[in-house]
Write a protein that holds these residues in place. Structure first.
Motif, PDB file in Angstrom:
ATOM      1  N   LYS A  38      -5.745  12.701   5.680  1.00  0.00           N
ATOM      2  CA  LYS A  38      -5.286  13.609   6.747  1.00  0.00           C
ATOM      3  C   LYS A  38      -4.027  14.348   6.324  1.00  0.00           C
ATOM      4  O   LYS A  38      -3.902  15.563   6.512  1.00  0.00           O
ATOM      5  CB  LYS A  38      -4.975  12.804   8.018  1.00  0.00           C
ATOM      6  N   VAL A  39      -3.067  13.597   5.762  1.00  0.00           N
ATOM      7  CA  VAL A  39      -1.797  14.197   5.357  1.00  0.00           C
ATOM      8  C   VAL A  39      -2.011  15.202   4.221  1.00  0.00           C
ATOM      9  O   VAL A  39      -1.455  16.302   4.227  1.00  0.00           O
ATOM     10  CB  VAL A  39      -0.797  13.098   4.934  1.00  0.00           C
ATOM     11  N   PRO A  68       0.839  -1.201   0.000  1.00  0.00           N
ATOM     12  CA  PRO A  68       0.000   0.000   0.000  1.00  0.00           C
ATOM     13  C   PRO A  68       0.881   1.261   0.000  1.00  0.00           C
ATOM     14  O   PRO A  68       2.008   1.236   0.479  1.00  0.00           O
ATOM     15  CB  PRO A  68      -0.767  -0.093   1.321  1.00  0.00           C
ATOM     16  N   THR A  69       0.362   2.343  -0.554  1.00  0.00           N
ATOM     17  CA  THR A  69       1.015   3.635  -0.386  1.00  0.00           C
ATOM     18  C   THR A  69       0.814   4.040   1.074  1.00  0.00           C
ATOM     19  O   THR A  69      -0.266   3.814   1.612  1.00  0.00           O
ATOM     20  CB  THR A  69       0.332   4.696  -1.256  1.00  0.00           C
ATOM     21  N   THR A  70       1.820   4.645   1.715  1.00  0.00           N
ATOM     22  CA  THR A  70       1.624   5.045   3.107  1.00  0.00           C
ATOM     23  C   THR A  70       1.465   6.560   3.205  1.00  0.00           C
ATOM     24  O   THR A  70       1.876   7.304   2.313  1.00  0.00           O
ATOM     25  CB  THR A  70       2.819   4.636   3.989  1.00  0.00           C
ATOM     26  N   ALA A  71       0.887   6.994   4.306  1.00  0.00           N
ATOM     27  CA  ALA A  71       0.720   8.423   4.560  1.00  0.00           C
ATOM     28  C   ALA A  71       2.093   9.095   4.675  1.00  0.00           C
ATOM     29  O   ALA A  71       2.256  10.251   4.271  1.00  0.00           O
ATOM     30  CB  ALA A  71      -0.091   8.623   5.835  1.00  0.00           C
ATOM     31  N   ASP A  72       3.080   8.376   5.207  1.00  0.00           N
ATOM     32  CA  ASP A  72       4.438   8.941   5.313  1.00  0.00           C
ATOM     33  C   ASP A  72       5.026   9.237   3.939  1.00  0.00           C
ATOM     34  O   ASP A  72       5.670  10.270   3.737  1.00  0.00           O
ATOM     35  CB  ASP A  72       5.371   7.972   6.059  1.00  0.00           C
ATOM     36  N   ASP A  73       4.816   8.315   3.001  1.00  0.00           N
ATOM     37  CA  ASP A  73       5.266   8.555   1.620  1.00  0.00           C
ATOM     38  C   ASP A  73       4.655   9.853   1.093  1.00  0.00           C
ATOM     39  O   ASP A  73       5.345  10.705   0.527  1.00  0.00           O
ATOM     40  CB  ASP A  73       4.804   7.414   0.684  1.00  0.00           C
ATOM     41  N   VAL A  74       3.360   9.980   1.284  1.00  0.00           N
ATOM     42  CA  VAL A  74       2.644  11.137   0.730  1.00  0.00           C
ATOM     43  C   VAL A  74       3.147  12.419   1.400  1.00  0.00           C
ATOM     44  O   VAL A  74       3.359  13.447   0.742  1.00  0.00           O
ATOM     45  CB  VAL A  74       1.119  10.970   0.898  1.00  0.00           C
ATOM     46  N   ASP A  75       3.367  12.345   2.701  1.00  0.00           N
ATOM     47  CA  ASP A  75       3.881  13.496   3.442  1.00  0.00           C
ATOM     48  C   ASP A  75       5.217  13.964   2.851  1.00  0.00           C
ATOM     49  O   ASP A  75       5.419  15.147   2.568  1.00  0.00           O
ATOM     50  CB  ASP A  75       4.056  13.082   4.913  1.00  0.00           C
TER      51      ASP A  75
END
Ligand SMILES: *Cc1c(COP(=O)(O)O)cnc(C)c1O
Length: 367
Positions: A155-156, A116-123
């Motif tokens: 959220k990010v 999965p893509t993670t929120a940390d990646d997106v951040d």
């Protein structure tokens, strides 16, 4: 062609109820008041599923799901915008292709098909590239059945002040999505997936403020959601010929959705279908490609049996002769096939599919 109707274990088109199919036995005038009331009721019922009445419009659009995704990107991303596309499968790649064809600037971030893509990646990606205005995400990537963490990513994206476009085509109606808790500019789905209507129309939940300001963004007349929405607001009618029978079928499917118990009941039935499928296949020695904790109860990708006797086409025809339609795999590296958990099917039907799969593989001497 065989005359007995098979059960479709494909993620759209899928198996619909007799009642839904019977709703198509009547012709409707597109100008008629009764038909327009049905359209209005449909839009209200769809909005209620995400609690989006205050924040979003529901804009229906003729065509398959991809038409609605393309319309959302073309209408909501300004021509000088830039889209970050999160990819872990074929539908994510399609989002990038849409941006490319529409001439919207974009970059992609790709993870493996079982990651999965993670929120940390997106951040990190949003911190690195300040030109990005929009993030586009597939909720359940139907090419494998992997679930991406929508809540955390939303959220990010919001914390960076950016806009989110969600392709929730194969999850909407079955997995909880609440517009009061989740910030997004657009969430896109279609008639012929978890709502168990027939294919032929998509719909976009578009943030009201954003859509009101989106006049003139679209490169296309037919795919302009701003125009479609304002025409519908003025006249109660679709801008161009509506898919009348598809609308009638979806409306009937939504009545049954409510009768079944709405989203929690739909989710539970699909989760049970998925469990029956995974348990039965595992007992046969067939393993799934996606780990259980990120597997959506929508469609499951299985590794093909490790046997020289296995051929998908032969397997498919044998399972079809027993009454079930499967789906080929969509992975380039490994040999797989897919089984959908959605549609008007319960766990008894899924057990029937498991039995048919077992018989077919034994006939082929592949297990
Ligand atoms: C089904 C689906 C679509 C739309 O595909 P169409 O063939 O245009 O209906 C888009 N995204 C996802 C994730 C899907 O499952």
């Amino acid at each position: 062609m065989s005359t007995a109707a098979p059960i479709l274990l494909t993620p759209g088109p899928l198996t619909t109820s007799t009642r839904t199919r019977q709703a198509m036995m009547m012709d409707w005038g597109s100008w008629d008041g009764d038909f327009n009331e049905m359209t209005a009721s449909l839009r209200e019922r769809l909005l209620a599923i995400i609690n989006g009445q205050d924040s979003h419009y529901c804009v229906p659009l003729q065509g398959s799901g991809t038409f609605a995704v393309e319309a959302a990107i073309g209408t909501l991303v300004p021509r000088n915008g830039k889209v970050l596309v999160l990819v872990n499968g074929a539908y994510g790649q399609r989002l990038a292709k849409i941006c490319s064809v529409l001439g919207r600037a974009y970059s992609t971030f790709e993870t493996a098909e079982d990651q999965p893509t993670t929120a940390d990646d997106v951040d990190r990606l949003l911190t690195e590239d300040r030109d990005i205005t929009h993030v586009a995400l597939i909720h359940c990537e139907t090419s494998t059945g992997i679930l991406n963490p929508l809540q955390a990513i939303s959220k990010v994206v919001a914390s960076h002040g950016k806009r989110l476009i969600i392709d929730a085509m194969s999850s909407f109606g079955a997995l909880p999505i609440d517009a009061r808790e989740l910030q997004f500019d657009a969430l896109v789905a279609a008639s012929g997936k978890c709502l168990e209507g027939v294919p032929g129309m998509g719909f976009v939940f578009a943030n009201k403020q954003t859509l009101d300001q989106a006049q003139g963004n679209s490169h296309s007349l037919a795919m302009d959601l701003h125009d479609q929405n304002s025409y519908m607001a003025k006249t109660g009618q679709w801008r161009f010929t509506p898919p009348t029978h598809v609308v009638a079928a979806l409306h009937e499917a939504l009545l049954q959705y409510a009768e079944e118990g709405g989203l929690p009941a739909r989710h539970q039935r699909y989760a049970q279908n998925c469990k029956t499928l995974l348990d039965g296949m595992s007992a046969m020695g067939l393993s799934s490609f996606i780990p259980a904790d990120i597997q959506a109860p929508i469609i499951v990708t299985f590794h093909a049996p490790d046997s020289p006797n296995y051929r998908f086409k032969d397997f498919y025809e044998r399972v079809k002769a027993k009454g079930f339609i499967l789906y080929p795999g969509k992975l380039t590296q490994v040999e797989t096939f897919r089984v959908g958990c959605i549609g008007c099917v319960d766990s008894r039907g899924m057990q029937g599919a498991v039995d048919a799969i077992g018989q077919a593989l034994r006939e082929m001497q592949a297990i």
